[in-house]
Design an enzyme around this catalytic site. Structure first.
Site, PDB file in Angstrom:
ATOM      1  N   TYR A 440      12.816  28.045  25.179  1.00 45.83           N
ATOM      2  CA  TYR A 440      12.492  29.466  25.311  1.00 45.83           C
ATOM      3  C   TYR A 440      13.692  30.306  25.718  1.00 45.83           C
ATOM      4  O   TYR A 440      14.748  29.803  26.044  1.00 45.83           O
ATOM      5  CB  TYR A 440      11.280  29.712  26.196  1.00 45.83           C
ATOM      6  N   GLU A 441      13.506  31.623  25.669  1.00 52.61           N
ATOM      7  CA  GLU A 441      14.585  32.606  25.855  1.00 52.61           C
ATOM      8  C   GLU A 441      15.704  32.426  24.822  1.00 52.61           C
ATOM      9  O   GLU A 441      16.878  32.636  25.112  1.00 52.61           O
ATOM     10  CB  GLU A 441      15.157  32.548  27.276  1.00 52.61           C
ATOM     11  N   GLY A 442      15.336  32.025  23.624  1.00 52.99           N
ATOM     12  CA  GLY A 442      16.302  31.757  22.562  1.00 52.99           C
ATOM     13  C   GLY A 442      16.690  30.299  22.591  1.00 52.99           C
ATOM     14  O   GLY A 442      17.295  29.819  23.558  1.00 52.99           O
TER      15      GLY A 442
END
Length: 596
Positions: A440-442
């Site tokens: 997550y978060e890229g």
């Protein structure tokens, strides 16, 4: 589950002795009152919060998880009381704007705090750090009216916030989102759409939840340039600023996940929800990146925190568990066997965990210091330089800390053998909780592509050259002592890094696959260079402390030993990574798709 122990001594070493935090902060008027005594007090109190409030709730949060019934989410037993006690201490607003109730502490201090709470209880910490990230975006880009209405509540922790980007059909490619916002006569908007994978989208910890939502206006240009950012409250504030009528926001379901089970991951539906535009139209992605870059560093700290927690357990176990005999002969002949630490491979695993974790901690504080300079320094040239370094280092911090963090939790599990696979020791939970941080978060692949593409190959601001110049300036000064060996390797490694970057730039002219093919190994190569730079500085500092007879001899000797392990056993990998990159993309792209 073993008790969590915050690495406060190491954090103080990095901040005060290696990075000279007090001197740096004193040079900037807005942080000049943050002295060593205050920083130490914050670290000591944060450790107590992490160890005695958050950590005891970690296992039950994993075992109980969140429950979803009729649109409502119930967090695990103890989370409501724990979160409210945590919030009442002012921790959510630690780095917040003092004009709205924040404490204005520097980022290089808050990264230490965030590592602690992530290591103690990632699930519960996520609710807090998302609010902190949202307040940053609001403080930088929202109108004064929105700031006044929402920042104080978020800082005090009575309200929380989310980040709503992903849609069922749009993950990395946000340019194709379908969520729409229609302007209203009163200046507000009506927002409609569905967002998925929303951390903390619905829960029972706070009185209200504020959603930061990416959406498109009716006249929006296509692609990412048409995205705007909106604030959408779950409950509309009344005339007194208290939660009032329900807005058109609902939770459709929560995900059943591998880890972070105490963190509610929600499907959020917005049905003609009242929304407020943040900043200017069509600049939402730029504004959201203020929050996302904060969260990317914070999620990197999740990797560090869990690695530290896993290492502490594994090291204690290896000291106490007796199995087999030392290859050099019995070390404890009076016992049935020797401790696990007599075995070279056990030491390899523990030293690998420690070298990456402590190197990462130093780099995290360094990135935090650059964020502080970029935001607080009175000299525009200094702010510009620091901003360049932050742009370069953010994808590395997120990916490196989480990749190495996950590796460390697996190694920590391995040290315990079968005991690492069962839940009582907590090592398997660390593995499961750490895994998401690479996604997550890229995803880390996207972080690597951002580094290799935008920050290196297509960069026009000299980002890599700025970092390389700093390392070379350090190398030139270090010709004696133990650090000289680090300086020598660093000099060769920086040359290799820049030579490899130039190779990719040239190769990509004729073959557009080269950036993607090189991105992950290049990020790993640059990680090794940066960690070596951090270890060189730490070893130099430790050696000087021993020479000055500063006390704490065991700590400084251990620091030098671990640094030497990194230099001798981990750093040589940079050469292989360069060779891998220069092998090119042809072998990746040659096989026909149907053969996969």
């Amino acid at each position: 589950m073993p008790d969590y122990k915050a690495p406060v001594r190491d954090m103080k070493f990095v901040l005060h002795e290696v990075l000279g935090a007090e001197q740096l902060l004193a040079s900037m008027p807005k942080t000049s009152e943050v002295n060593a005594e205050l920083m130490n007090t914050v670290l000591d109190e944060a450790a107590k919060v992490a160890e005695t409030l958050l950590a005891p709730l970690n296992r039950q949060g994993d075992e109980i998880g969140c429950r979803f019934e009729e649109g409502k989410v119930t967090t695990p037993q103890g989370f409501v009381e724990g979160y409210r006690t945590f919030a009442s201490g002012g921790w959510i607003g630690l780095s917040g704007d003092p004009a709205y109730g924040g404490q204005g502490m520097p980022k290089m201090l808050s990264v230490c705090f965030e590592e602690m709470i992530m290591g103690a209880n990632s699930s519960l910490a996520l609710y807090a750090v998302l609010s902190a990230g949202a307040t940053l975006a609001l403080a930088r880009h929202a109108s004064d009216e929105l700031k006044q209405a929402y920042l104080p509540k978020l800082y005090e922790g009575s309200w929380s916030a989310t980040m709503c980007l992903t849609e069922p059909h749009a993950g990395t490619d946000l340019g194709i989102i379908k969520t729409r916002a229609e302007p209203q006569a009163d200046g507000s908007y009506k927002l409609t759409g569905t967002k998925i994978f929303i951390t903390g989208g619905e829960h029972d910890l706070t009185d209200n939840i504020i959603h930061m939502v990416l959406a498109k206006l009716p006249d929006a240009p296509p692609g990412p340039k048409g995205i705007s950012l909106f604030l959408v409250p779950k409950l509309m504030p009344d005339a007194d600023g208290n939660p009032g009528a329900a807005n058109g926001v609902s939770c459709g379901s929560i995900e059943h996940k591998m880890g972070i089970k105490g963190s509610a991951t929600c499907v959020m539906n917005f049905d003609d929800a009242t929304a407020y535009l943040i900043g200017e139209p069509h600049k939402g992605l730029t504004y959201m990146f203020t929050m996302m870059n904060y969260e990317r560093l914070t999620i990197g700290l999740q990797g560090l925190g869990l690695a530290e927690a896993s290492y502490t357990t594994a090291a204690e176990y290896a000291k106490e568990r007796i199995q087999g005999r030392s290859p050099a002969g019995p070390e404890q002949p009076e016992k049935a066997a020797d401790p696990l630490l007599v075995h070279p491979d056990v030491r390899r695993m523990l030293l690998t965990m420690r070298a990456y974790t402590e190197g990462g901690r130093a780099l995290a504080a360094y990135v935090g210091s650059q964020l502080d300079i970029a935001y607080f320094h009175p000299d525009a040239a200094q702010r510009d330089r620091a901003s360049k370094l932050v742009a370069l280092l953010t994808p590395i911090a997120k990916a490196a800390f989480t990749d190495r963090g996950f590796e460390a939790t697996v190694l920590g599990q391995q040290v315990l053998g079968g005991h690492g696979y069962v839940s009582e020791w907590g090592q398997e939970q660390h593995v499961r909780d750490a895994r998401i941080a690479q996604i997550y978060e890229g995803t880390n692949g996207i972080q690597a592509l951002d580094l290799m593409g935008r920050k290196v190959v297509f960069d026009r601001d000299g980002l890599l050259a700025e970092m390389s110049a700093e390392i070379r300036a350090f190398v030139e000064k270090e010709k004696s002592g133990r650090v000289a060996a680090f300086a020598s390797v660093l000099a060769d490694a920086v040359d290799c890094l820049e030579d490899t970057a130039n190779w990719v730039k040239q190769a990509n002219i004729d073959n557009p696959h080269e950036v993607g093919a090189a991105s992950v190994p290049f990020l790993e190569l640059m990680t090794l260079v940066l960690y070596c730079y951090m270890w060189a500085r730490m070893v130099k500092t430790a050696e000087q402390a021993l020479s000055d007879k500063s006390g704490d001899t065991a700590f400084y000797n251990a620091k030098i030993h671990v640094g030497c392990f990194f230099l001798d056993r981990l750093m040589p990998r940079y050469k292989a990574l360069s060779a891998e990159i220069k092998a090119g993309s042809d072998v990746l792209m040659a096989m026909d798709a149907e053969l996969f």
